[in-house]
Design a protein around this motif. Sequence first.
Motif, short mmCIF file in Angstrom:
data_model
loop_
_atom_site.label_atom_id
_atom_site.label_comp_id
_atom_site.label_asym_id
_atom_site.label_seq_id
_atom_site.Cartn_x
_atom_site.Cartn_y
_atom_site.Cartn_z
N GLN A 55 0.70 -1.21 -0.12
CA GLN A 55 -0.15 -0.15 0.04
C GLN A 55 0.85 1.25 0.02
N ARG A 56 1.97 1.31 0.77
CA ARG A 56 3.02 2.57 0.83
C ARG A 56 3.51 2.74 -0.41
N ASP A 57 3.78 1.64 -0.98
CA ASP A 57 4.54 1.52 -2.45
C ASP A 57 3.61 2.07 -3.69
N GLU A 58 2.24 1.72 -3.41
CA GLU A 58 1.24 2.26 -4.33
C GLU A 58 1.08 3.81 -4.21
N VAL A 59 0.93 4.20 -2.92
CA VAL A 59 0.86 5.77 -2.77
C VAL A 59 1.97 6.41 -3.30
N ARG A 60 3.40 5.83 -3.08
CA ARG A 60 4.44 6.56 -3.37
C ARG A 60 4.32 6.58 -5.06
N MET A 65 3.71 10.03 -9.87
CA MET A 65 3.05 10.13 -11.01
C MET A 65 2.37 11.72 -10.92
N ILE A 66 1.55 12.02 -9.71
CA ILE A 66 1.31 13.40 -9.80
C ILE A 66 2.23 14.51 -10.09
#
Length: 81
Positions: A55-60, A65-66
């Motif tokens: 989950q942390r990697d996905e948020v990063r 990307m943003i």
Amino acid sequence: MARQQGGIADLPRAVLSAAYGVIDSASRVVAGDRVRTARGNAWEAICADRARADQRDEVRRHVAMIVTMPRVAKVKARSLT
């Protein structure tokens, strides 16, 4: 002198053994055959740690990307009058 089998001192041990058997059987019926062990608890903790890391990697990845997206030019609001 012959030792007497099944004396009064063996009664509490037999009662406790029977009670343990009943409790063990009841817990297996209620919870299934899944008995929590230290190994099982450790594996569940490892899986939970991996899920949090994913989950942390996905948020990063989303934040990266943003941040790297090109800026969109701001459009001024027009008056309709």
